[in-house]
Design a protein around this motif. Structure first.
Motif, PDB file in Angstrom:
ATOM      1  N   LYS A  38       0.832  -1.198   0.000  1.00 13.77           N
ATOM      2  CA  LYS A  38       0.000   0.000   0.000  1.00 13.77           C
ATOM      3  C   LYS A  38       0.871   1.254   0.000  1.00 13.77           C
ATOM      4  O   LYS A  38       0.591   2.213  -0.717  1.00 13.77           O
ATOM      5  CB  LYS A  38      -0.925   0.011   1.221  1.00 13.77           C
ATOM      6  CG  LYS A  38      -1.847   1.205   1.223  1.00 13.77           C
ATOM      7  CD  LYS A  38      -2.931   1.088   2.268  1.00 13.77           C
ATOM      8  CE  LYS A  38      -3.964   2.195   2.093  1.00 13.77           C
ATOM      9  NZ  LYS A  38      -3.397   3.539   2.090  1.00 13.77           N
ATOM     10  N   ASP A  42       0.629   3.840  -2.921  1.00  8.20           N
ATOM     11  CA  ASP A  42       0.223   5.214  -2.627  1.00  8.20           C
ATOM     12  C   ASP A  42       1.219   6.203  -3.213  1.00  8.20           C
ATOM     13  O   ASP A  42       0.835   7.273  -3.684  1.00  8.20           O
ATOM     14  CB  ASP A  42       0.100   5.432  -1.115  1.00  8.20           C
ATOM     15  CG  ASP A  42      -1.203   4.861  -0.574  1.00  8.20           C
ATOM     16  OD1 ASP A  42      -2.107   4.570  -1.392  1.00  8.20           O
ATOM     17  OD2 ASP A  42      -1.318   4.703   0.651  1.00  8.20           O
ATOM     18  N   ALA A  45       0.480   6.295  -6.839  1.00  9.64           N
ATOM     19  CA  ALA A  45      -0.735   7.057  -7.082  1.00  9.64           C
ATOM     20  C   ALA A  45      -0.469   8.549  -6.982  1.00  9.64           C
ATOM     21  O   ALA A  45      -1.049   9.341  -7.706  1.00  9.64           O
ATOM     22  CB  ALA A  45      -1.817   6.650  -6.083  1.00  9.64           C
ATOM     23  N   SER A 114      -3.800   9.454   8.022  1.00  5.57           N
ATOM     24  CA  SER A 114      -4.010   8.092   7.522  1.00  5.57           C
ATOM     25  C   SER A 114      -5.382   7.524   7.873  1.00  5.57           C
ATOM     26  O   SER A 114      -5.991   6.845   7.062  1.00  5.57           O
ATOM     27  CB  SER A 114      -2.898   7.165   8.003  1.00  5.57           C
ATOM     28  OG  SER A 114      -2.884   7.089   9.401  1.00  5.57           O
ATOM     29  N   GLN A 117      -8.396   9.784   6.259  1.00  5.33           N
ATOM     30  CA  GLN A 117      -8.495   9.615   4.808  1.00  5.33           C
ATOM     31  C   GLN A 117      -8.713   8.163   4.416  1.00  5.33           C
ATOM     32  O   GLN A 117      -8.814   7.835   3.249  1.00  5.33           O
ATOM     33  CB  GLN A 117      -7.251  10.163   4.117  1.00  5.33           C
ATOM     34  CG  GLN A 117      -7.280  11.672   4.069  1.00  5.33           C
ATOM     35  CD  GLN A 117      -6.128  12.273   3.300  1.00  5.33           C
ATOM     36  OE1 GLN A 117      -5.186  11.582   2.950  1.00  5.33           O
ATOM     37  NE2 GLN A 117      -6.206  13.563   3.064  1.00  5.33           N
ATOM     38  N   GLY A 118      -8.787   7.293   5.411  1.00  8.29           N
ATOM     39  CA  GLY A 118      -8.931   5.866   5.115  1.00  8.29           C
ATOM     40  C   GLY A 118     -10.371   5.449   4.944  1.00  8.29           C
ATOM     41  O   GLY A 118     -10.671   4.259   4.925  1.00  8.29           O
TER      42      GLY A 118
ATOM     43  N   ASN B 107      -7.811   2.724  -3.154  1.00  4.21           N
ATOM     44  CA  ASN B 107      -7.345   4.021  -3.615  1.00  4.21           C
ATOM     45  C   ASN B 107      -7.783   4.164  -5.061  1.00  4.21           C
ATOM     46  O   ASN B 107      -7.357   3.404  -5.921  1.00  4.21           O
ATOM     47  CB  ASN B 107      -5.820   4.083  -3.489  1.00  4.21           C
ATOM     48  CG  ASN B 107      -5.266   5.444  -3.848  1.00  4.21           C
ATOM     49  OD1 ASN B 107      -5.906   6.217  -4.559  1.00  4.21           O
ATOM     50  ND2 ASN B 107      -4.092   5.738  -3.353  1.00  4.21           N
ATOM     51  N   SER B 108      -8.639   5.130  -5.339  1.00  3.06           N
ATOM     52  CA  SER B 108      -9.220   5.208  -6.677  1.00  3.06           C
ATOM     53  C   SER B 108      -8.241   5.782  -7.696  1.00  3.06           C
ATOM     54  O   SER B 108      -8.512   5.799  -8.882  1.00  3.06           O
ATOM     55  CB  SER B 108     -10.501   6.037  -6.648  1.00  3.06           C
ATOM     56  OG  SER B 108     -10.219   7.334  -6.213  1.00  3.06           O
ATOM     57  N   GLU B 109      -7.095   6.280  -7.222  1.00  4.29           N
ATOM     58  CA  GLU B 109      -6.060   6.719  -8.160  1.00  4.29           C
ATOM     59  C   GLU B 109      -5.341   5.506  -8.762  1.00  4.29           C
ATOM     60  O   GLU B 109      -4.648   5.625  -9.765  1.00  4.29           O
ATOM     61  CB  GLU B 109      -4.999   7.569  -7.444  1.00  4.29           C
ATOM     62  CG  GLU B 109      -5.526   8.815  -6.770  1.00  4.29           C
ATOM     63  CD  GLU B 109      -5.801   9.926  -7.781  1.00  4.29           C
ATOM     64  OE1 GLU B 109      -5.146   9.944  -8.835  1.00  4.29           O
ATOM     65  OE2 GLU B 109      -6.682  10.755  -7.502  1.00  4.29           O
ATOM     66  N   ASN B 115      -5.656  -2.610  -7.262  1.00  2.67           N
ATOM     67  CA  ASN B 115      -6.643  -2.823  -6.203  1.00  2.67           C
ATOM     68  C   ASN B 115      -6.930  -4.309  -5.985  1.00  2.67           C
ATOM     69  O   ASN B 115      -7.230  -4.721  -4.869  1.00  2.67           O
ATOM     70  CB  ASN B 115      -7.930  -2.049  -6.499  1.00  2.67           C
ATOM     71  CG  ASN B 115      -7.842  -0.615  -6.010  1.00  2.67           C
ATOM     72  OD1 ASN B 115      -7.863  -0.357  -4.816  1.00  2.67           O
ATOM     73  ND2 ASN B 115      -7.704   0.320  -6.935  1.00  2.67           N
ATOM     74  N   LYS B 152     -10.675   5.631 -10.699  1.00  4.09           N
ATOM     75  CA  LYS B 152     -11.505   6.839 -10.733  1.00  4.09           C
ATOM     76  C   LYS B 152     -12.160   7.023 -12.099  1.00  4.09           C
ATOM     77  O   LYS B 152     -13.096   7.802 -12.241  1.00  4.09           O
ATOM     78  CB  LYS B 152     -10.693   8.072 -10.341  1.00  4.09           C
ATOM     79  CG  LYS B 152      -9.583   8.406 -11.306  1.00  4.09           C
ATOM     80  CD  LYS B 152      -8.803   9.612 -10.841  1.00  4.09           C
ATOM     81  CE  LYS B 152      -7.617   9.821 -11.770  1.00  4.09           C
ATOM     82  NZ  LYS B 152      -6.659  10.788 -11.261  1.00  4.09           N
TER      83      LYS B 152
END
Ligand SMILES: Nc1ncnc2c1ncn2[C@@H]1O[C@H](COP(=O)(O)OP(=O)(O)O)[C@@H](O)[C@H]1O
Ligand SMILES: [Mg+2]
Lengths: 285, 260
Positions: A38, A42, A45, A114, A117-118, B107-109, B115, B152
């Protein structure tokens, strides 16, 4: 299967104030791989894993360092310029410290947010929530790791010797990681109750940076204030880092010990605080 | 399997669940300071489930019906261990995976494929095991090249198709599904229904929340009807679904308008 889920009978009882600690920590440990993935994703992302994103990670503290260097060296007349060895050394000290401050900074910024926003994670999965602040600090670490190479380049350019004592960096970074993890758990819990903590903590982080020997050498601290290295959980650790990098000596043992002590306090307090409140997260988000 | 096989898959005893809401949308330090010396902020407790007792035996398929706000999602979240009981207890024997209405969406990004990986890790699979399942999951979701696009960019239907595909490939003992079948087009709905039937053979138990009374009646072996957090009926499906239909037809129009 590694998931303890698959072999156990689970009980959720209103009588339990906090989740049973040992199974909870085992469960958290079993999901470490998830935390790492993750953290990595992240960063992807957030576009941090692109070439430019990576570069920005390194340029950003570097630009800050130049700014501080300008203040410290040029305005306050510590002498030197980047073109001589003294100036280059000041710059190297600041750059190294700022790179390493990325870990505490991730705890106070990413870590604090964290849980809040989770959202969908908290409402739709049963994984121990502690994975989220852990993953934030891991993100910070993954950002920091490549900057080590850049630091080493500075280290060479400033003609600092590469001594065997530099290997102390590994345990020191590990302790800073644990310390930050504890703070991340506390910050994440606090932010659920007071949302504006998330905007307040970066300010705390910035103040803390100034109180820690990063943009100045620990030797500049007057003797009358040397106790602050033991009171400031990060103080002794960053001072020890300066000893191994810039003095080619072993770190003062009491600095390491103080940092280790603080990290145990921080991790235990962080875990206790987080676990006492984690059951409420789902009904409060 | 290592759990004792004579245990019910799910045991719910005198379960009540309360949400705590503060009438002040975002709790902040500033508001805490401003409040000093003044009366406490207004805290409201919403009792979403009231004194519920039920068991789901191995092999059972429980359908849950009731109007919006009846507490269906709350029940699934509590059984999944996401929400803590306010009183009473829940006991689970087996590996639970949940498909709640929001889907997986860590996480939609991130892309659908990322995912899937996170979903697999969250469910205790290794990277290697996930790599083996990944293509099957992607194919089942019928997302085509979108599987490698950020989530997204997905429509609601695509979102829930992927969510459904992920959870149904996680070898659950106990599968919790919240209104997932209503998403997606007719052909995917058929495929999903068939997948659930297949899973019935392997899974220890299934709990399905759905507005589709027809679906529930056909698939479930037992039904639970919730209304304002209370159990209104619990038993054979044709009986319970019939009673619910009568209730909705006879009941005040407010219930019907809530449904829309
Ligand atoms: N996060 C939340 N905070 C406060 N109240 C909630 C929350 N989620 C649901 N509720 C309330 O709990 C009750 C049951 O909701 P829910 O379980 O979602 O019902 P259903 O799924 O049957 O539509 C409703 O009155 C709803 O308003
Ligand atoms: Mg619902």
């Amino acid at each position: 299967m590694s998931d303890p889920d698959k072999t156990k009978v689970r009980v959720y009882d209103a009588e339990f104030r906090i989740p049973p600690i040992k199974p909870y920590l085992e469960d958290t440990f079993a999901h470490l791989r998830f935390a790492i993935e993750k953290a990595k994703l992240d960063l992807v992302a957030a576009n941090k894993n692109t070439w430019f994103g990576q570069l920005w990670n390194i340029i950003n503290p570097f630009l800050l360092a130049v700014l501080y260097w300008f203040l410290v060296v040029v305005l306050f007349g510590a002498g030197g310029s980047i073109f001589d060895r003294e100036g280059m050394r000041v710059l190297t000290q600041i750059v190294g410290g700022l790179f390493l401050w990325g870990l505490p900074s991730a705890a106070f910024n990413l870590g604090a947010r964290s849980i809040i926003q989770g959202g969908s994670f908290i409402l739709n999965t049963r994984i121990p929530r502690m994975i989220l602040p852990i993953s934030s600090v891991l993100s910070g670490f993954m950002n920091f790791a490549p900057s080590i190479l850049v630091y080493l380049l500075f280290h060479a350019l400033a003609r600092y010797p590469f001594s065997i004592h530099m290997l102390w960096a590994f345990p020191i970074i590990a302790i800073i990681f644990l310390l930050s993890l504890g703070f991340a758990m506390m910050a994440a819990t606090g932010t659920v109750y007071y949302r504006d903590l998330a905007s307040f903590l970066p300010f705390v982080s910035r103040m803390w940076l100034y109180l820690t020997p990063i943009i100045y050498l620990y030797t500049l601290m007057p003797d009358s204030l040397s106790w602050t290295f033991y009171v400031n959980p990060y103080g002794g650790l960053f001072a020890a880092m300066q000893q191994i990098l810039f003095e080619s000596s072993s770190p003062r043992f009491s600095f390491i010990l103080a940092g280790l002590g603080w990290s145990i306090v921080s991790i235990s307090a962080g875990i206790m605080m987080f676990l006492r409140k984690e059951r409420e997260f789902a009904v409060r988000i | 399997m290592q759990y004792e096989s004579d245990l019910p898959a799910v045991t719910v005893e005198n379960l009540s669940v309360k949400y705590r809401t503060v009438l002040e949308s975002r709790p902040t330090m500033k508001s805490a300071l401003m409040r000093l010396g003044r009366p406490q902020q207004e805290v409201k407790y919403i009792e979403a489930l009231k004194d519920l007792t039920l068991t789901v035996q191995p092999g059972e398929f429980l359908g849950v019906i009731g109007h919006n706000g009846a507490g269906k999602s709350t029940l699934l979240r509590t059984i999944a261990g996401i929400l803590p009981p306010s009183s009473g207890r829940v006991q689970i024997a087996g590996h639970v995976t949940t498909l709640l209405s929001v889907g997986i969406g860590f996480n939609s990004e991130l892309t659908g494929r990322d995912n899937i990986r996170l979903g697999g890790l969250a469910n205790g699979f290794s990277i290697k095991e996930i790599a083996e399942k990944e293509d099957e999951i992607a194919a089942f979701s019928e997302l085509g090249e979108f599987i490698d696009y950020p989530m997204k960019t997905y429509s609601t239907g695509m979102y829930s198709r992927l969510g459904f595909s992920v959870v149904t490939h996680m070898d659950p003992d106990i599968l919790l599904i919240d209104e997932a079948l209503s998403a997606g087009d007719a052909s995917f709905r058929d495929k999903a229904a068939k997948k659930i039937e297949d899973m019935m053979e392997k899974a220890r138990a299934i709990i399905l929340v759905s507005h589709g009374l027809q679906t529930i009646n056909e698939m479930a072996s037992k039904c639970l009807w919730l209304d304002h957090g209370k159990m209104m009926g619990y038993g054979p499906c044709d009986e319970i679904v019939g009673a619910y239909e009568d209730f909705v037809a006879v009941g005040s129009s407010s219930i019907i308008s809530e449904e829309i």
